[in-house]
Write a protein that holds these residues in place. Structure first.
Motif, PDB file in Angstrom:
ATOM      1  N   PRO A 591       0.840  -1.211   0.000  1.00 45.01           N
ATOM      2  CA  PRO A 591       0.000   0.000   0.000  1.00 45.01           C
ATOM      3  C   PRO A 591       0.868   1.251   0.000  1.00 45.01           C
ATOM      4  O   PRO A 591       1.805   1.370   0.795  1.00 45.01           O
ATOM      5  N   GLU A 592       0.577   2.201  -0.880  1.00 40.28           N
ATOM      6  CA  GLU A 592       1.427   3.379  -1.021  1.00 40.28           C
ATOM      7  C   GLU A 592       1.345   4.304   0.193  1.00 40.28           C
ATOM      8  O   GLU A 592       2.312   4.977   0.527  1.00 40.28           O
ATOM      9  N   ASN A 593       0.201   4.338   0.842  1.00 41.56           N
ATOM     10  CA  ASN A 593       0.007   5.323   1.909  1.00 41.56           C
ATOM     11  C   ASN A 593       0.668   4.939   3.225  1.00 41.56           C
ATOM     12  O   ASN A 593       0.813   5.782   4.114  1.00 41.56           O
ATOM     13  N   ASN A 594       1.066   3.693   3.403  1.00 38.01           N
ATOM     14  CA  ASN A 594       1.697   3.317   4.680  1.00 38.01           C
ATOM     15  C   ASN A 594       2.853   2.339   4.474  1.00 38.01           C
ATOM     16  O   ASN A 594       2.981   1.349   5.187  1.00 38.01           O
ATOM     17  N   SER A 595       3.673   2.614   3.475  1.00 40.06           N
ATOM     18  CA  SER A 595       4.845   1.784   3.226  1.00 40.06           C
ATOM     19  C   SER A 595       6.069   2.670   3.050  1.00 40.06           C
ATOM     20  O   SER A 595       5.967   3.859   2.746  1.00 40.06           O
ATOM     21  N   SER A 596       7.237   2.077   3.261  1.00 39.80           N
ATOM     22  CA  SER A 596       8.493   2.813   3.167  1.00 39.80           C
ATOM     23  C   SER A 596       9.560   1.868   2.648  1.00 39.80           C
ATOM     24  O   SER A 596       9.447   0.643   2.770  1.00 39.80           O
ATOM     25  N   THR A 597      10.595   2.440   2.052  1.00 36.33           N
ATOM     26  CA  THR A 597      11.705   1.633   1.543  1.00 36.33           C
ATOM     27  C   THR A 597      12.971   1.822   2.361  1.00 36.33           C
ATOM     28  O   THR A 597      14.028   1.352   1.965  1.00 36.33           O
ATOM     29  N   SER A 598      12.869   2.498   3.489  1.00 32.60           N
ATOM     30  CA  SER A 598      14.056   2.779   4.290  1.00 32.60           C
ATOM     31  C   SER A 598      13.709   2.783   5.767  1.00 32.60           C
ATOM     32  O   SER A 598      12.744   3.434   6.186  1.00 32.60           O
ATOM     33  N   ILE A 599      14.473   2.064   6.551  1.00 33.42           N
ATOM     34  CA  ILE A 599      14.278   2.066   7.998  1.00 33.42           C
ATOM     35  C   ILE A 599      14.619   3.432   8.575  1.00 33.42           C
ATOM     36  O   ILE A 599      13.926   3.935   9.470  1.00 33.42           O
ATOM     37  N   SER A 600      15.668   4.061   8.046  1.00 32.95           N
ATOM     38  CA  SER A 600      16.040   5.397   8.545  1.00 32.95           C
ATOM     39  C   SER A 600      14.931   6.399   8.288  1.00 32.95           C
ATOM     40  O   SER A 600      14.610   7.216   9.167  1.00 32.95           O
ATOM     41  N   ASN A 601      14.332   6.363   7.094  1.00 31.04           N
ATOM     42  CA  ASN A 601      13.232   7.283   6.794  1.00 31.04           C
ATOM     43  C   ASN A 601      12.045   7.056   7.720  1.00 31.04           C
ATOM     44  O   ASN A 601      11.380   8.010   8.140  1.00 31.04           O
ATOM     45  N   PHE A 602      11.780   5.800   8.036  1.00 27.77           N
ATOM     46  CA  PHE A 602      10.659   5.501   8.933  1.00 27.77           C
ATOM     47  C   PHE A 602      10.877   6.126  10.304  1.00 27.77           C
ATOM     48  O   PHE A 602       9.992   6.778  10.856  1.00 27.77           O
ATOM     49  N   PHE A 603      12.083   5.935  10.882  1.00 26.32           N
ATOM     50  CA  PHE A 603      12.341   6.467  12.217  1.00 26.32           C
ATOM     51  C   PHE A 603      12.391   7.990  12.203  1.00 26.32           C
ATOM     52  O   PHE A 603      11.916   8.644  13.144  1.00 26.32           O
ATOM     53  N   LEU A 604      12.963   8.583  11.154  1.00 25.65           N
ATOM     54  CA  LEU A 604      13.001  10.040  11.072  1.00 25.65           C
ATOM     55  C   LEU A 604      11.594  10.614  10.955  1.00 25.65           C
ATOM     56  O   LEU A 604      11.254  11.627  11.586  1.00 25.65           O
TER      57      LEU A 604
END
Length: 638
Positions: A591-604
């Motif tokens: 799902p585009e609205n709640n996915s990420s390709t980077s752990i760093s981006n998620f925590f930031l």
């Protein structure tokens, strides 16, 4: 703007004090006589203007100072709507084999763990679970060493299992925000990923640490494609998702390289290679390839031991020459006995007993055969033309409620072969056509709930049975049938013999239920062990007369070739490989609205959303500034 202590804003009423003082301040003036009245009027006028300006400036300064102090104690801040809500967070870290791919900057799984350790806030408590590990209510500094030591495995939870299991780690407090974060490559075999949360009040976030293409070539399976008395042809299947034209394939016996070839794909994604082995030599084999994708599917273990000879006993007065030609000395120990000369005590030592057209089965023989099957042996019943079906039913009724009915003298052709039956698996490469089917002149009607292997043209069963009991519906002698001259006779009886003793296959997949029978007289307190160079365990085992049945369910845990040992003596070997499902590398969209390709981006992003910008210090400084301004006004403004 929000306030940590909004009740202190009532302190702004203090601003009325300087206003009241300003409005009702009473000043007592002292009269001073001057000789020059004109000059006095000018001084009084200038003094009044200066005094009025000073009073207004002091009023404003004091009001601003009081307002700044009140706001400073109320502690104002800016934050998102969810920043002040209490939060619980649970992480799922996929530690399956597909996460162990080699990428441009190292290993995907190790990079994911290092990023998690690097960017996870040190003051945040969370729960993290994998397919086999759980770290509950911890901080990152408490488990970073354990995370670095996690090894990938073939275990893989489905997406719905991950969500349900993750939900169990949250508290029952409905006022907290519950966040479940899934870190995986999200292969299709995990199942469909829903675009909406499947559990109320649960916010799910998907993180795919690496989204680029991963090239991989896999050794999928091996099998014996041809066997003679002299040679064994071993074939290996390979698959790839790359455009490779060929890849080297090596065959080892233990650590000794005995053959090497090249697998050529020729524009296809699948191919096969073959090796020729000496049929008279045992081999502890390993086939390997070199590939920079997944590492676990670059090796395939197998073993070919010298199998123990299978004991077959034929009982009856009818000719058994066709059985002697099938059960040859290289694989079987075949004996023949008439019913009158039968030594009943020898039955329990057999793997397969063939009842060859006995007209009436004695009750003692029925009892002995029941004991044989109970202890893991097998039998085959070939009825006589004038056989006693009641005595047959005493034996057959306990096996899938098989019953012999009346005899029929109608000539019938055998026209249907159930190629999916265990007797004929891997016998036919394709659907049988233009086959010269045998005939029978007279047969018994059979009713059964068991699997049918061969049927007549009218769909009546001709051969029925499973792993330890087989029943023909007609006699096989030349006067009644030409079945013994048919090509079907060999695979039928040969596989009955082979299936009567569960010999380990070339290999087995880890996690599958497999059983092996070892011809060994084991004492009550004796045990059999299974070991490799790095591991040893005691498998589940059942002692049977003259053999032991070993079951592999929970163990072993790692791929390799294992020795089956009794009293330091190696009985035989068995090989295990990892399931190759992880090699498919087919991924599900996120799902585009709640996915990420980077752990760093998620925590930031999480820190940004949870950030609280406080301003009380600035208001305290502002109050001090106004105090200084008031002091300056009092001193320098007349």
């Amino acid at each position: 703007m929000q306030f940590k202590y909004p009740e202190l804003l009532w302190g702004l009423l203090l601003l009325l004090i300087p206003i009241l003082i300003h409005l009702f301040q009473l000043r007592r003036f002292k009269k001073t006589p001057f000789t020059n009245v004109k000059f006095l009027k000018q001084v009084v006028s200038e003094s009044r203007k200066s005094s009025t300006l000073k009073k207004w400036l002091l009023l404003i300064t004091r009001m601003m100072m009081l307002a700044a102090l009140v706001l400073a104690f109320a502690q104002p801040f800016f934050a998102n709507d969810t920043a002040l809500q209490e939060k619980e967070i649970v992480f799922y870290l996929d530690d399956s084999f597909s996460m162990n791919a080699q990428i441009e900057n190292g290993n995907l799984f190790q990079n994911t763990i290092q990023d998690f350790i690097k960017y996870a806030p040190t003051d945040t408590r969370f729960t993290l679970f994998t397919n086999k590990e759980v770290f509950k209510d911890v901080e990152i500094r408490e488990i970073q060493n354990e995370l670095l030591n996690i090894k990938v495995s073939s275990e893989q939870l489905k997406i719905d299992e991950i969500i349900l299991r993750g939900n169990t780690f949250f508290s029952k407090n409905t006022g907290t925000q519950k966040n479940l974060v899934l870190i995986s490559d999200f292969q299709q075999r995990l199942g469909t990923i829903s675009k909406t949360d499947t559990i109320d009040n649960l916010h799910i976030k998907y993180i795919k640490p690496y989204s680029n293409f991963i090239a991989n070539t896999s050794l999928d399976s091996i099998f014996i494609s041809n066997r003679t008395n002299e040679n064994i042809e071993l074939t290996a299947y390979l698959s790839t998702n790359t455009e490779e034209e060929s890849i080297p394939v090596s065959l080892f016996d233990n650590d000794k390289l005995i053959a090497k070839t090249a697998a050529k794909f020729n524009g296809s994604k699948k191919t096969e290679v073959s090796f020729t082995l000496n049929a008279k030599e045992a081999i502890l084999g390993k086939i390997t390839i070199s590939d920079n994708g997944l590492s676990y599917d670059n090796e395939f273990y197998f073993n070919i031991d010298k199998n123990p000879k299978i004991k077959v006993l034929a009982i009856g007065n009818s000719p058994s020459g066709f059985l002697e030609r099938i059960f040859t000395d290289d694989e079987f120990v075949f004996t023949n006995s008439t019913l009158d000369q039968l030594n009943y005590s020898s039955i329990e030592n057999q793997d397969l007993v063939v009842l060859n057209e006995i007209e009436k089965l004695p009750s003692s023989l029925v009892t002995a055969l029941r004991t044989l099957t109970k202890n893991g042996g097998s039998f085959t019943l070939i009825p006589a033309v004038k056989g006693n079906n009641n005595s047959y039913n005493d034996l057959s009724s306990a096996h899938s409620t098989t019953q012999y009915g009346n005899s029929s003298a109608q000539e019938l052709s055998i026209s249907e072969i159930k190629t999916g039956h265990p007797l004929f698996q891997n016998v036919f490469d394709k659907k049988v056509s233009n086959f010269q089917y045998p005939k029978v002149n007279e047969h018994f009607k059979i009713s059964t709930k068991g699997p049918v292997a061969i049927a007549f043209q009218n769909n009546d069963p001709y051969l029925v049975g499973d792993s330890n009991a087989y029943f023909f519906s007609a006699a096989l002698n030349a006067n009644n049938s030409n079945f013994i001259n048919s090509p079907l006779i060999v695979p039928s009886f040969y596989n009955m013999g082979v299936n009567s003793l569960k010999i380990p296959p070339l290999y087995a997949n880890l996690g599958t239920d497999i059983s092996v029978e070892i011809p060994l007289n084991l004492q009550q307190d004796d045990i059999i062990k299974v070991s490799s160079s790095v591991n040893e365990f005691i498998p589940q085992q059942r002692i049977l007369p003259n053999k032991v049945r070993i079951n592999f369910t929970e163990n072993p845990k790692s791929a390799g070739i294992y020795k089956i040992v009794h009293n330091d003596s190696i009985l035989r070997h068995i090989s295990f490989n990892e399931n190759r499902k992880e090699s498919e590398l087919l991924y599900s969209p996120l799902p585009e609205n709640n996915s990420s390709t980077s752990i760093s981006n998620f925590f930031l992003e999480s820190q940004k959303n949870n950030a609280i910008n406080e301003f009380w210090k600035w208001f305290a400084i502002l109050a001090l500034v106004f105090v200084i301004i008031e002091t300056l006004l009092q001193r320098f403004l007349k």
